[in-house]
Structures are given as C-alpha cells and as structure tokens.
Design an enzyme around this catalytic site. Structure first.
Site, short mmCIF file in Angstrom:
data_model
loop_
_atom_site.label_atom_id
_atom_site.label_comp_id
_atom_site.label_asym_id
_atom_site.label_seq_id
_atom_site.Cartn_x
_atom_site.Cartn_y
_atom_site.Cartn_z
CB CYS A 179 0.33 1.04 7.70
SG CYS A 179 0.63 0.92 9.45
CB CYS A 184 5.61 -5.72 9.42
SG CYS A 184 6.67 -4.93 10.64
CB CYS A 228 0.46 -2.56 13.62
SG CYS A 228 0.94 -2.15 11.95
CD GLU A 279 -2.57 -1.17 2.66
OE1 GLU A 279 -2.89 -0.15 3.27
OE2 GLU A 279 -2.73 -2.31 3.09
CB CYS A 294 2.35 7.25 3.71
SG CYS A 294 2.63 6.02 5.00
CB CYS A 320 3.11 -3.14 16.61
SG CYS A 320 4.81 -2.53 16.60
N1 SAH Z 1 7.63 -0.02 11.27
C1 SAH Z 1 7.74 1.41 11.34
C2 SAH Z 1 6.97 2.15 10.27
C3 SAH Z 1 5.60 1.66 9.87
S1 SAH Z 1 4.22 1.97 10.91
C4 SAH Z 1 7.36 1.89 12.71
O1 SAH Z 1 6.99 1.08 13.53
O2 SAH Z 1 7.49 3.07 12.97
C5 SAH Z 1 3.94 3.70 10.86
C6 SAH Z 1 3.34 4.23 12.14
O3 SAH Z 1 1.95 3.84 12.28
C7 SAH Z 1 4.05 3.70 13.38
O4 SAH Z 1 4.21 4.75 14.30
C8 SAH Z 1 3.05 2.68 13.88
O5 SAH Z 1 3.25 2.37 15.21
C9 SAH Z 1 1.74 3.37 13.59
N2 SAH Z 1 0.56 2.52 13.62
C10 SAH Z 1 0.44 1.23 13.31
N3 SAH Z 1 -0.83 0.80 13.48
C11 SAH Z 1 -1.52 1.86 13.91
C12 SAH Z 1 -2.88 2.04 14.28
N4 SAH Z 1 -3.76 1.05 14.24
N5 SAH Z 1 -3.26 3.28 14.68
C13 SAH Z 1 -2.36 4.29 14.73
N6 SAH Z 1 -1.07 4.18 14.40
C14 SAH Z 1 -0.65 2.97 14.01
#
Ligand code: SAH
Length: 336
Positions: free
Chosen positions: A325, A104, A111, A84, A97, A108
């Site tokens: 994302c 990944c 996510c 995406e 973006c 997390c």
């Molecule tokens: N792996 C990297 C970049 C990709 S995620 C990182 O962890 O920074 C980009 C951002 O979106 C990160 O800050 C991540 O924690 C956040 N993110 C992921 N899922 C999310 C969600 N459901 N709501 C808000 N932010 C989210």
C-alpha cells in the site's frame, strides 16, 4: 446514495419511486452518463442531468504483474488526489484491496501510505468506485474485498460503514459481508461501534508486535492505548460478535521476529482465538526496515504452531508492481 434514499429524492421531485431503483442499478453497473440509462424517458434524463452530477475516477496508472496477473490501479479523484486499488486473483475468486483515505495519519514506521500524512477521507462513493471500476476495467468479477489499502478505515468510520451498506446492497454489487475484511491498526475506541452493527465481516488487526516497547516504536497508534487494551478490545469484540479476529503480523528483520516475540504473540492469539497471518515485510525505499530472513520466518512459525496457534503466511502477489500500500501513489508524487 442508497436506493431507499434515492426513492425519497425521486418522490420529492414528483417522479415515480421505481425509477430510483433503475438509476441505482445503472450506477452499480458503472454507467456515469444519464443518457446511457436507456430505460428512463428523455425528459427524466434531462431532469436528472440538471439535478445531479456524476463522476467516475480516471485511471492515472495501471500496472499488471507479469508473474501473477495482480493489477494495481492508481485512480485520479475529482479533486486531483490519487488513491490505489489492487486486484488479486486467487483460485476462489478475485479480491480487491481498497483504500479508505487519501494518505494516512497513523504513522506506522514501515508503511509507505503514511509518509505524507492524511490528506482527506474518501467518500463512500469513492470507495465504492474503487471496487466497481476495478471490476469493470479488469473484466474480473470481484467476489472479495479487503479494506487494506491506503488509510485507516476506522479513522473514517461513518463513510466506511456507508460504503459497506452500498457495496453489500442486493440491488447493487451485492458483495456479502462474509467476503469483506476490514483491517485496522487498532483504533479500539471504534470496536464497540463496529461490533454493535453486527456485520458478518472479518476484522483484521494489524498487530505487528506483541509488546508495548516494540509496538509503540513501529506503530504510534499503540502509544497511549497499549497492547493489553488492544487485546482486551479484541476479546470483547469476539465475544460480542462471535467472529474470529485475524492478527496481521509483518515480519521485520531484527525488530519483531525473535522467539520471545513469537511466544508472546502466541499467548495473545490463543487468548482471543485469533488467527495469525504472517506477512513478509515489503521493503519500502523511504523506510529502513527489511523483511525477516526465511530462517527466522520458519523458526517463528514453528514456535506459533507448537503453541497451538492457527497461522498462515500471506503469499506475496504483485511484487513487481509495487503492490504494497501507498508505494505507487508515493512514486507518482515524487515524480511531480
Ligand atoms: N490502516 C489499516 C489498513 C491499511 S494497511 C491497518 O493498519 O490495518 C494494510 C496492512 O498492510 C496493515 O496490516 C499494514 O500494517 C500492512 N503494511 C503496511 N506497510 C507494509 C509493508 N511495508 N510491508 C508489509 N505490510 C505492510
């Protein structure tokens, strides 16, 4: 390939060096057919067709937000995988973006990108294509890039560094490093390598919790590393590069949004002169978490401000197009 590398190839082929720059410029404009490179001779075009192969990603799905014009692309890569890219319009220009991996492995808990694990790294050219073809398809000139799509950029370090060289190249898209942000969940082993390159980009650290207990629960990348080591790595990075770090902090109801969290976050932010960017959590269907209430968000901001922290709240764009994302890729997968 960078123009300098293409030049070497062209020399080996017995072609003139300046042709390499011409080809690089065509590629940077998105031309993916040697016959479209009209300032090359016909024999050279035939030769290139035999020696090289060109590919462009296909639009699998495109959604345009009715409320703010945010565009979300799902691209099909040559091996059938999909990633995406989101194009967001701000007063100061258009930001893209981009994803850095297919899936990944960081896990997390809130996510969507990580649900199916890591499939593979993206090639430098595939990340570049996300920027280039988003610009071409949307007709919106891209001025800013955030590496905040699917994937962990520091887990695909070499390819991401090469992508940065490509997208920054004066003969290519020429996007300045100061207009690029790289976001990481805190792969601190790579911070020195990154600092050493002395790029002028902004490093965003997805902190999301200021203490080990909370952070290790929602971010497995914290386990075995820890918040203190992360803050120490941030300080070292800031001291080495002089570039302020930005802490991303997704506000999750009842998880990381109490006053205690705010005070500890403020302490960390002050200790490394970081800017704090609060993000109301985007709810993901497969995940149990909800965004903090507006009252909790307000109270949290108040604490940070009273502690002298530089804080902003990220404006939500693309809420109607699953723009956070991994969500779109996820939906397409579950339909298959
Ligand atoms: N792996 C990297 C970049 C990709 S995620 C990182 O962890 O920074 C980009 C951002 O979106 C990160 O800050 C991540 O924690 C956040 N993110 C992921 N899922 C999310 C969600 N459901 N709501 C808000 N932010 C989210």
């Amino acid at each position: 390939m960078l123009p300098e590398e293409l030049e070497k190839d062209f020399e080996t082929l017995g072609e003139q060096k300046f042709r390499a720059a011409q080809v690089f410029q065509w590629l940077s404009r998105g031309v993916r057919d040697f016959d479209g490179m009209t300032n090359l001779s016909k024999p050279l075009r035939e030769r290139l067709k035999a020696e090289y192969d060109l590919y462009m990603p296909k639009v699998l799905n495109k959604q345009i937000s009715a409320t703010d014009g945010t565009i979300k692309y799902l691209w099909e890569l040559r091996d059938g995988n999909a990633v995406e890219t989101v194009v967001m319009s701000y007063k100061h220009g258009n930001t893209v973006c981009v994803s850095s991996q297919v899936g990944c492995r960081q896990g997390c808990a809130f996510c969507a990108s990580t649900i199916g694990g890591l499939v593979r790294n993206l090639e430098p050219s595939e990340i570049l294509d996300e920027v280039m073809y988003s610009q071409i398809d949307s007709g919106k000139p891209i001025s800013n890039i955030v590496l905040m799509g699917i994937g962990e950029p520091l887990d695909n370090f070499d390819n991401v560094m090469r992508f940065l060289q490509l997208v920054n190249h004066p003969k290519g898209m020429n996007i300045g490093m100061r207009h690029i942000s790289l976001s990481t969940c805190g792969i601190i082993e790579r911070f020195d390598d990154l600092a050493q390159r002395d790029l002028q980009l902004t490093l965003s650290v997805s902190l999301h919790a200021p203490d080990d207990e909370t952070r290790s629960k929602i971010m497995p990348a914290n386990r075995g590393r820890g918040v203190d080591a992360l803050i120490a790595a941030c300080r070292k990075y800031y001291e080495k590069t002089g570039r302020r770090i930005s802490f991303e902090y997704a506000m999750i109801d009842g998880v990381n949004d109490t006053e205690r969290h705010a005070r500890l976050l403020a302490k960390h932010a002050r200790s490394v002169a970081a800017h704090v960017n609060l993000i109301p959590l985007n709810h993901v269907d497969e995940r149990p978490f909800q965004p903090s209430t507006p009252e909790h968000l307000r109270a949290f901001i108040k604490v940070l401000e009273s502690e002298g922290v530089n804080v902003t709240v990220r404006r939500k764009l693309g809420g109607d197009v699953d723009a956070s994302c991994g969500q779109l890729r996820r939906k397409m997968q579950s339909r298959q």
